[in-house]
Scaffold this motif. Structure first.
Motif, PDB file in Angstrom:
ATOM      1  N   HIS A 174       4.629  53.494  41.432  1.00 28.74           N
ATOM      2  CA  HIS A 174       3.751  54.582  40.984  1.00 28.74           C
ATOM      3  C   HIS A 174       2.399  54.541  41.704  1.00 28.74           C
ATOM      4  CE1 HIS A 174       6.182  55.071  36.966  1.00 28.74           C
ATOM      5  NE2 HIS A 174       6.948  55.026  38.033  1.00 28.74           N
ATOM      6  N   HIS A 210      11.725  47.937  39.745  1.00 28.00           N
ATOM      7  CA  HIS A 210      11.613  47.115  38.528  1.00 28.00           C
ATOM      8  C   HIS A 210      11.930  45.643  38.795  1.00 28.00           C
ATOM      9  CE1 HIS A 210      11.613  50.504  35.297  1.00 28.00           C
ATOM     10  NE2 HIS A 210      11.089  50.919  36.429  1.00 28.00           N
ATOM     11  N   GLU A 238       4.490  57.100  32.251  1.00 26.60           N
ATOM     12  CA  GLU A 238       5.839  57.554  32.631  1.00 26.60           C
ATOM     13  C   GLU A 238       6.887  56.557  32.190  1.00 26.60           C
ATOM     14  OE1 GLU A 238       9.524  58.185  34.227  1.00 26.60           O
ATOM     15  OE2 GLU A 238       8.391  56.441  34.881  1.00 26.60           O
ATOM     16  N   GLU A 239       6.572  55.258  32.327  1.00 28.08           N
ATOM     17  CA  GLU A 239       7.587  54.229  32.050  1.00 28.08           C
ATOM     18  C   GLU A 239       8.068  54.240  30.607  1.00 28.08           C
ATOM     19  OE1 GLU A 239       9.254  52.518  34.059  1.00 28.08           O
ATOM     20  OE2 GLU A 239       8.110  52.493  35.925  1.00 28.08           O
ATOM     21  N   CYS A 249       7.432  49.868  40.228  1.00 30.66           N
ATOM     22  CA  CYS A 249       8.218  51.109  40.277  1.00 30.66           C
ATOM     23  C   CYS A 249       7.630  52.051  41.325  1.00 30.66           C
ATOM     24  CB  CYS A 249       8.269  51.768  38.903  1.00 30.66           C
ATOM     25  SG  CYS A 249       9.667  52.892  38.698  1.00 30.66           S
TER      26      CYS A 249
HETATM   27 ZN   LIG Z   1      10.141  52.701  36.529  1.00 25.96          ZN
END
Ligand SMILES: [Zn+2]
Ligand SMILES: [Zn+2]
Length: 411
Positions: free
Chosen positions: A109, A368, A144-145, A107
């Motif tokens: 991050h 993802h 966060e996910e 994602c």
């Molecule tokens: Zn994500």
């Protein structure tokens, strides 16, 4: 405070730091950690910040941290990154491929974290030279996910006293060098609902002597989504979709219990706030017509992330200054959920899309996906954008404060 040519100053900083930031990102990419397990990542960020003379505060879970750049009582602006990876395999063939089975920074991050470290180092350098017009909080949130880390961070005081907050998210729909802005909601909300019904049960030959529970549950399942579309502005895209329904054990016995569970998604903040009450009311009205007793369990996920207009204008002005006007594009609203929304429920701010796609045909790898990767030039773009946005927000905060003082003094 001496004037500095910001784009030139950023050029000079990035010429000396970009490779380090890319290496930092690659190290995180090779050692991803899922939500609530970001201990190594937290330690790596803390080490880097301490080496620059900052004093990070690690959250009580040992995952997530923040550090303030600058001192004094001026405006406090936060920049936020997220630390966690996803529980999916890394299927790329690159030297920095994940070394952890079934965990991958798919994602981006790792990119957000490297960008925020870079912006933090640049801002710390300015603070040392006496050219930071306020304070900037570098906030690295965990989890966060699973949309939990923002609320945990807020519970520990991460945005206490913060005037404004900014974040960016990788977006492979935009080419590297471009950023996507949007005023108003930029992500969607997603909540869970479970409706349970109960009744006396009985023989299927005599539904009139009891409450026909399966029929009532079927009515709830079909009428709720339809009624929502008539009770709420269709532009809010409030939608209820069932994923699970169950009731009964025998073909000739009316059961005593049953339930249906699903998700409620929404693009509009006002409709999101009203959804639990409205669904409760609709369930009660259908259930009472068939004399079953309803119970609604509504679990909040995350609201839509609503970008405030002034903050978004600040990012646009900053991006125009350090990336050029052609870099700024309009971002569409996504149905995906983003934990940053919780910060925006409390304080003004803006979430920005950071283009990560290499220009040219092909090569589109979505977030993802097990093969997701970025054009690493996005890191330098992100540093420019975050640093310039923080500086612009501090200047705007100082200007607002001096206007206020002038008002108070009757000037
Ligand atoms: Zn994500
Ligand atoms: Zn993400």
């Amino acid at each position: 405070m001496p004037a500095l040519n910001l784009p030139v100053d950023l050029d000079e900083f990035l010429a000396g730091h970009t490779q380090q930031l890319i290496d930092f990102r690659r190290d995180l990419h090779a050692h991803p950690e899922i939500a609530h397990a970001e201990r190594r990542t937290t330690a790596k960020v803390a080490q880097r910040l301490m080496a620059a003379g900052l004093r990070p505060r690690i959250m009580s879970s040992g995952t997530g941290l923040w550090a303030d750049v600058g001192t004094g009582s001026g405006p406090l602006v936060a920049l936020r990154a997220d630390l966690d990876a996803l529980a999916i395999p890394d299927e790329k063939h690159v030297p920095y491929r994940s070394t952890v089975p079934n965990v991958c920074h798919a994602c981006g991050h790792d990119v957000h974290t490297a960008v925020l470290v870079g912006a933090g180092l640049y801002l710390a350098r300015r603070a040392t030279r006496g050219v930071l017009p306020g304070r900037v909080r570098l906030l690295f949130q965990p989890a966060e996910e699973v949309v939990e880390g923002a609320l945990t961070a807020m519970g520990e005081g991460a945005i206490t006293g913060v005037d404004q907050i900014f974040a960016l998210h990788c977006d492979p729909r935009f080419e590297v060098g471009q950023i996507g802005l949007r005023t108003g909601p930029i992500t969607g909300a997603c909540d869970k609902i479970k409706v349970s019904v109960s009744g006396p049960g009985g023989h299927t030959a005599r539904p009139h002597l009891t409450a026909d529970l399966v029929y009532a549950l079927g009515k709830i399942v079909t009428e709720l989504p339809a009624a929502l579309s008539r009770r709420v502005d269709p532009r809010s895209s409030l939608s209820l979709v069932w994923g699970e329904v169950s009731a009964g054990l025998a073909h000739n016995a009316i059961p005593e219990e049953g339930h249906a569970a699903g998700t409620v998604r929404c693009l509009d903040e006002q409709a999101w706030h009203g959804a639990p009450g409205l669904l409760d009311e609709l369930v009660s009205s259908v259930a009472s017509a068939y004399e079953v007793i309803p119970e609604v369990e509504y679990t909040r996920g995350v609201p839509p992330a609503v970008n405030e207009a002034v903050s978004t204008a600040i990012v646009e002005a900053a991006a125009t200054q350090v990336l050029g006007p052609e870099a700024v594009a309009q971002a569409p609203q996504s149905l995906g959920a983003e934990d940053f929304a919780w910060f925006l429920e409390s304080i003004p701010g803006s979430l920005v899309r950071l283009g990560t796609k290499t220009p040219g045909p092909g090569g589109h790898r979505d977030l993802h996906q097990a093969t997701f990767d970025v054009d690493e030039r996005a890191i330098g773009v992100g540093v420019r954008l975050m640093a310039a946005s923080a500086l612009a927000a501090l200047r705007a905060g100082n200007a607002a404060a001096s206007d206020h003082l002038a008002d108070v003094a009757g000037v």
